[in-house]
Design a protein around this motif. Structure first.
Motif, PDB file in Angstrom:
ATOM      1  N   PHE A   1       3.528  -3.668   8.750  1.00  0.00           N
ATOM      2  CA  PHE A   1       2.479  -3.462   9.753  1.00  0.00           C
ATOM      3  C   PHE A   1       2.366  -4.656  10.699  1.00  0.00           C
TER       4      PHE A   1
ATOM      5  N   THR B   1      -4.172   6.186   9.561  1.00  0.00           N
ATOM      6  CA  THR B   1      -3.483   5.071   8.895  1.00  0.00           C
ATOM      7  C   THR B   1      -3.188   3.959   9.899  1.00  0.00           C
TER       8      THR B   1
ATOM      9  N   ARG C   1      -5.569  -6.130  13.399  1.00  0.00           N
ATOM     10  CA  ARG C   1      -4.580  -7.019  14.034  1.00  0.00           C
ATOM     11  C   ARG C   1      -4.812  -7.161  15.544  1.00  0.00           C
TER      12      ARG C   1
ATOM     13  N   LYS D   1       2.579  -5.214   3.951  1.00  0.00           N
ATOM     14  CA  LYS D   1       1.788  -5.805   5.033  1.00  0.00           C
ATOM     15  C   LYS D   1       2.721  -6.284   6.136  1.00  0.00           C
TER      16      LYS D   1
ATOM     17  N   SER E   1       0.850  -1.188   0.000  1.00  0.00           N
ATOM     18  CA  SER E   1       0.000   0.000   0.000  1.00  0.00           C
ATOM     19  C   SER E   1       0.885   1.237   0.000  1.00  0.00           C
TER      20      SER E   1
ATOM     21  N   LYS F   1      -6.416   2.178  10.736  1.00  0.00           N
ATOM     22  CA  LYS F   1      -6.855   1.339   9.609  1.00  0.00           C
ATOM     23  C   LYS F   1      -6.037   0.055   9.516  1.00  0.00           C
ATOM     24  N   GLU F   2      -4.749   0.155   9.733  1.00  0.00           N
ATOM     25  CA  GLU F   2      -3.868  -0.999   9.572  1.00  0.00           C
ATOM     26  C   GLU F   2      -3.745  -1.861  10.824  1.00  0.00           C
TER      27      GLU F   2
ATOM     28  N   HIS G   1       1.169   5.066   1.568  1.00  0.00           N
ATOM     29  CA  HIS G   1       0.700   5.975   2.609  1.00  0.00           C
ATOM     30  C   HIS G   1       1.620   7.186   2.619  1.00  0.00           C
TER      31      HIS G   1
END
Length: 182
Positions: A117, A149, A157, A114, A105, A152-153, A107
């Motif tokens: 994150f 951000t 999790r 991924k 992604s 969202k990420e 940002h």
């Protein structure tokens, strides 16, 4: 036209098989590559200094390698500088990557994987277990990413890589042990 390409391929193959007495000079190699480019049979991306070129596929590989080396997060401008190609080529290739790779992604001008994150979530969980409370505003300052951000990420999790609870109103992560102590 194809016969010409096949002939060039055969010549190159035969030269590679022969002993070192018949090597193509650098100038001849450049001429062959330039001919393929002019005929539209080879697409290349020129370096900023114009002395080198790579294929778009190699540029893609180099971008992904650099992303990995940088821990899953790299500024697009840094990519262009490190890879010595114009920013527009990096931007075009990254957009192609984003269209088919859901693990990447963008940002705020940074390409982020991924895995970055996931690793961040693991680090956050360690801190959260020690402190019991972690406002995303604090984390935002530490990792230079906006709270939106991070939310969202990281919220997906929570319960998996982050053992705790997320309060949307205060953008805060906390543990049940912290709540029990209050």
């Amino acid at each position: 036209a194809w016969a010409e390409v096949r002939q060039l391929q055969e010549e190159l193959y035969n030269v590679q098989l022969e002993a070192t007495k018949n090597k193509l000079s650098e100038r001849n190699c450049v001429a062959v590559i330039q001919r393929l480019i002019n005929l539209g049979w080879l697409e290349v991306v020129y370096s900023c200094d114009g002395k080198e070129y790579i294929t778009p596929k190699q540029l893609e590989k180099d971008i992904l390698d650099e992303l990995y080396v940088c821990g899953g997060r790299v500024a697009m401008t840094d990519l262009a500088q490190t890879l010595n190609v114009d920013y527009s080529h990096v931007e075009k290739k990254v957009n192609e990557l984003l269209s088919h790779d859901t693990k990447l992604s963008i940002h705020y001008g940074e390409l982020i994987s991924k895995q970055f994150f996931d690793n961040l979530a693991i680090e956050i969980n360690e801190t959260l277990q020690e402190t019991g409370l972690l406002p995303l505003t604090q984390l935002s300052r530490e990792v230079s990413l906006p709270v939106s951000t991070l939310a969202k990420e990281l919220v997906p999790r929570v319960g998996d890589l982050i053992i705790g609870t997320y309060d949307k109103k205060t953008d805060t992560l906390f543990t049940t042990a912290f709540v029990d102590r209050q």
